[in-house]
Scaffold this active site. Structure first.
Site, PDB file in Angstrom:
ATOM      1  N   ASP A 107       0.818  -1.033   0.136  1.00 42.91           N
ATOM      2  CA  ASP A 107      -0.164   0.091  -0.074  1.00 42.91           C
ATOM      3  C   ASP A 107       0.880   1.125   0.154  1.00 42.91           C
ATOM      4  OD1 ASP A 107      -2.962   0.824   0.628  1.00 42.91           O
ATOM      5  OD2 ASP A 107      -1.807   1.763   1.691  1.00 42.91           O
ATOM      6  N   ARG A 108       0.843   2.189   0.923  1.00 38.58           N
ATOM      7  CA  ARG A 108       1.629   3.343   1.138  1.00 38.58           C
ATOM      8  C   ARG A 108       3.026   2.838   1.014  1.00 38.58           C
ATOM      9  NH1 ARG A 108      -1.356   6.890  -1.046  1.00 38.58           N
ATOM     10  NH2 ARG A 108       0.112   8.672  -0.327  1.00 38.58           N
ATOM     11  N   HIS A 152     -11.025   8.204  -0.580  1.00 34.25           N
ATOM     12  CA  HIS A 152     -10.275   8.871   0.510  1.00 34.25           C
ATOM     13  C   HIS A 152      -9.091   9.323  -0.241  1.00 34.25           C
ATOM     14  CE1 HIS A 152      -8.641   4.739  -0.530  1.00 34.25           C
ATOM     15  NE2 HIS A 152      -7.589   5.115   0.249  1.00 34.25           N
ATOM     16  N   TYR A 212      -0.890  11.244   2.218  1.00 33.36           N
ATOM     17  CA  TYR A 212      -1.843  11.388   0.896  1.00 33.36           C
ATOM     18  C   TYR A 212      -1.750  12.700   0.211  1.00 33.36           C
ATOM     19  CZ  TYR A 212      -3.912   6.631   1.997  1.00 33.36           C
ATOM     20  OH  TYR A 212      -3.940   5.574   2.213  1.00 33.36           O
ATOM     21  N   HIS A 272      -7.356  -7.138   0.770  1.00 31.09           N
ATOM     22  CA  HIS A 272      -6.117  -5.851   0.501  1.00 31.09           C
ATOM     23  C   HIS A 272      -4.965  -6.375   1.529  1.00 31.09           C
ATOM     24  CE1 HIS A 272      -4.130  -2.286  -0.105  1.00 31.09           C
ATOM     25  NE2 HIS A 272      -4.278  -1.926   1.064  1.00 31.09           N
TER      26      HIS A 272
END
Length: 294
Positions: A107-108, A152, A212, A272
């Site tokens: 992910d990030r 988001h 983000y 996920h």
């Protein structure tokens, strides 16, 4: 007692001026650095890290702005750019005695790992990215009503202030939604770990939003510059993803192949949070990755 990765030692390592990372280190052997995603901390790797520690030195930091790592005030677009966060990771590994290492991110953390692979090819020997697209491709893939799945990303891309206030007003509900919706196996994140994720996120709202926000600005600029210069990932690359391409209408393998010379792309049948939902499969893929090109 807050959960930890069993058998790992914890320390803080300075990686930049006024920024230290909270890091768990365990095992012996060739080094592997594991970077967590959202809305998690280094604990997401607890099963995979223990598996890999049998024959690797495993380094699991909380990213800048997350968990128990420092959370510098966002004083410009560079503070939480993936380039800055990648520099943190390379400096961390070097200060732990590993100038060259395998790197995996989810992910990030996968976006940080991707940037580290492009910016520091002499340091990153092998690269794995779990359940993301590169930032530039991600924004291109999100179109029409299907983009609602990633609401988001747009919400936290707004100028400073509004998102931070709204999330802080109901932080557990906001972050908990992703833990609920994105997991095919909710039992993979037990109550004590879930509570730790929520605590960590609750205490890091401004820095998480800043991370983000960077992905809607400076991170895109960096990816565009690399694409224009035809820069590519020269190390062996493994990508594990859910079948988002089928749902959103893109060819994930082709998008990743545009960045990587030596790519193995696999679709996995779990949620996920694959390092927690299918840890044996993830550990196997990472171990196989570290053997490529050796």
């Amino acid at each position: 007692m807050r959960p930890t990765i069993a058998g790992f030692e914890y320390q803080r390592v300075s990686v930049a001026q006024d920024v230290s990372l909270h890091v768990a280190v365990g095992g012996t052997g060739t080094p592997v650095v594991l970077l967590h995603g959202f809305p998690q901390t280094h604990l997401m790797w607890r099963h995979v890290a223990a598996d890999l520690a049998v024959d690797h030195t495993v380094i699991c930091p909380d990213l800048r702005g997350y968990g128990d790592s420092d959370k510098p005030h966002e004083d410009g677009p560079d503070t939480y750019s993936k380039r800055t966060m990648a520099n943190d990771v390379v400096t961390l590994a070097r200060r732990l005695g590993h100038p060259r290492f395998a790197l995996a991110g989810h992910d990030r953390g996968a976006l940080v790992a991707f940037r580290a692979g492009l910016d520091h090819p002499d340091a990153v020997s092998h690269l794995a990215c779990l359940d993301v697209l590169p930032t530039l491709d991600m924004w291109d893939a999100l179109r029409g009503t299907s983009a609602a799945v990633a609401f988001h990303l747009y919400f936290m891309a707004q100028p400073p202030g509004l998102a931070e206030r709204m999330i802080s007003a109901s932080a557990d509900a906001f972050f908990g939604r992703f833990l609920d919706v994105w997991a095919n196996r909710p039992d993979a994140i037990p109550a004590p770990v879930r509570a730790e994720y929520l605590r960590a996120c609750r205490e890091a709202v401004p820095s998480i939003v800043a991370d983000y926000r960077a992905s809607a600005g400076i991170d895109v600029e960096h990816d565009e510059a690399d694409r224009a210069a035809e820069n590519r990932l020269g190390m062996p690359v493994t990508v594990l993803q859910q079948d988002w391409g089928a749902a959103l209408g893109y060819d994930a393998t082709a998008l990743w192949a545009a960045w990587a010379d030596d790519l193995r792309h696999s679709t996995v049948s779990c949620g996920h949070f694959m390092a927690e939902e299918a840890p044996a499969d993830v550990a196997k893929a990472l171990r196989e990755l570290t053997l490529r090109g050796v």
